[in-house]
Structure formats: structure tokens, C-alpha cells
Motif scaffolding. Structure first.
Motif: not given
Length: 286
Positions: A50-52, A58-64
Motif C-alpha cells: 500500500n502506497n500510504l 488524495l485524502e488532503d486533496r479531497y478535504h480541500a
């Protein structure tokens, strides 16, 4: 030359040789590689499967994106809310020359309306009906006095090449050709350029299809060797340019659209978005 090794007893020598071969085969079967080619145990570790880091990005981008959407939604809701109870105070006093500017604007508007009325009520100086009557009379006099048939509106020959479809000049409609058939035929024979010549199967028969153009119209000729017949089809400039743009200048695809209806050669519109032309010239010669 090929003498065997001398031994005291051949039976004992064969027994010793067989035993040595068996020991050699056993050592080969039990041999193990010096390099370990098995799958390493680290492959099953989570940080390799898994590429953490990418998942965190991606999670930070979705939050933004969610934060920007909430801000945009809040601004839109504030804009759509009705105006509050107390109006805003005026930032500046009234203009001192407001009445003067209003009077000047009314005066200009009245003058423009008066000019428009005078233009609409003005009578034309030239009478186009009289001009047409005079032209018809002059043309009648000219025909009566001419010894040979008249050929008017003669055009200069044009180069035998299509104008690039993307240019602005390709979108303009050219003026109609000369009404004289002899003149058009002679000029077309001089400026024709063959762009396609290949055998095609049209319906159940094979034809030799030739296409020639003078830069405007497209002349298509299909010759059948078995029946000794020739079918002709002349496409006007408008439909020629339309097909040229739609098929990216591929005349072989135009040949694939050819169909035979009765004794006439036609373009099948079902194979493409083109509509049938209204003023095509179609002819059949034996």
C-alpha cells in the motif's frame, strides 16, 4: 586407435562404472542452487503493498475540495437571500447638474428619433423595376442583333486544386457558372485533376471508379467492363466541400458511398451525415 581401457575383469569394471553413474545422478538430483530465487518474505509487508503517501495526498486533496465547495455554497446562499430590512446609506450626494444632463439626453433622443423618421419616410432615388425592364429590353435587342449564341458572365479559369477547408475563403459560396454548356465543358476538361482511380465493387458488379475535380465540382465516373456501360455523377461545389470536410479529404471513403439506383449513380446518405444534394447532375451513357 579406439582401444578400450584394459581391465582385469570386465564384469567388475561394468559394476564399478554403473555404481559411479548412480552416485553421479544422485548428487545431481540433490544439488541446490547457490542463489536463493524464492519470493522474499518482505513482499507481504503492508508498507510495500500500500502506497500510504499517495493515499494521504488524495485524502488532503479531497478535504480541500470539500472546503472550497462549502465556501462556494455559503457565498451562493448569501447572494440568494432576500435583501435585509434597512437599506444601505447613500455614499455620495446627488449630482448638481443632474437636471441639465437629463434635459440634454432627452434632446438628443428626440433628435435621433426625428432623423430615424426622416430616413424611413425618404423615397428611393433609383427605381430597380425600371432598371430590370431596361436590362430585359437591352438583352432582347442584343439577341436579335447577335449572329452567334451569346455567352455572358465569362469567368477566368481557376487552378485545379481545392482551397484548404480550414481557410476563410473555403466557406464562401462562389458565383454560379456560365449558362453555356459548351463553355463549361471545355473549361472543365482543361482544369480537371484526377484525384482517385481504383476498382470498386458497387452492388454486385465491379466498376473502375475515377474521380476528377477542377477545384470546385467533383466528377465521378464508374465503368463496368462486363456490361460495357459507364455511369457518371457530377457533384456541385457545396456538397463537394461538405464531403471533403467530413471525410478529411479521403476520396476512397467517398467511393465507398457510391450506390446504383436504376441506371443512375448516386451517393448513399445513410453511410454518413451528408444529405442528398438537390441540384446534382446525373447522367448515364452506354
Amino acid at each position: 586407435m579406439y582401444r578400450s581401457i584394459p581391465v582385469a575383469n570386465k564384469a567388475c569394471a561394468d559394476r564399478v562404472r554403473s555404481q559411479n553413474d548412480k552416485l553421479h545422478r544422485d548428487r545431481i538430483q540433490k544439488m541446490r542452487p547457490q542463489v536463493d530465487t524464492t519470493e522474499p518474505s518482505t513482499v507481504t509487508m503492508d508498507h510495500l503493498r500500500n502506497n500510504l503517501k499517495r493515499e494521504q495526498q488524495l485524502e488532503d486533496r479531497y478535504h480541500a475540495i470539500d472546503r472550497e465547495n462549502r465556501i462556494l455554497l455559503q457565498k451562493m446562499s448569501e447572494i440568494m437571500k432576500p435583501a435585509g430590512g434597512t437599506p444601505r446609506g447613500r455614499s455620495a450626494p446627488h449630482s448638481l447638474n443632474r437636471d441639465s444632463r437629463k434635459t440634454t439626453l432627452n434632446k438628443i433622443t428626440n433628435e435621433n428619433q426625428a432623423i430615424l423618421r426622416r430616413i424611413q419616410q425618404a423615397q428611393p432615388v433609383y427605381n430597380h423595376v425600371l432598371w430590370e425592364d431596361s436590362y430585359r429590353k437591352s438583352y432582347t435587342y442584343l439577341k436579335n442583333t447577335a449572329e452567334y449564341p451569346l455567352v455572358l458572365k465569362r469567368q477566368a479559369p481557376r487552378p485545379a486544386s481545392l482551397t484548404p477547408v480550414g481557410s476563410a475563403s473555403a466557406l464562401k459560396e462562389d458565383s454560379p457558372t456560365s449558362p453555356s454548356g459548351d463553355h463549361g465543358a471545355s473549361k472543365g476538361s482543361e482544369d480537371l485533376k484526377y484525384v482517385f482511380k481504383e476498382g470498386k465493387k458497387i452492388g454486385k458488379d465491379y466498376f473502375l471508379v475515377e474521380m476528377a475535380t477542377d477545384g470546385r465540382t467533383l466528377a465521378i465516373s464508374a465503368y463496368e467492363g462486363d456490361g460495357q456501360r459507364t455511369l457518371e455523377y457530377v457533384m456541385n461545389e457545396r456538397e463537394h466541400r461538405k464531403l471533403y470536410r467530413e471525410l478529411n479529404g479521403d476520396y476512397s471513403r467517398i467511393a465507398d458511398k457510391l450506390r446504383i439506383q436504376g441506371d443512375k449513380l448516386i451517393i448513399d446518405p445513410r453511410d454518413g451525415p451528408m444529405d442528398l444534394p438537390r441540384d446534382h447532375q446525373m447522367a448515364s451513357t452506354a
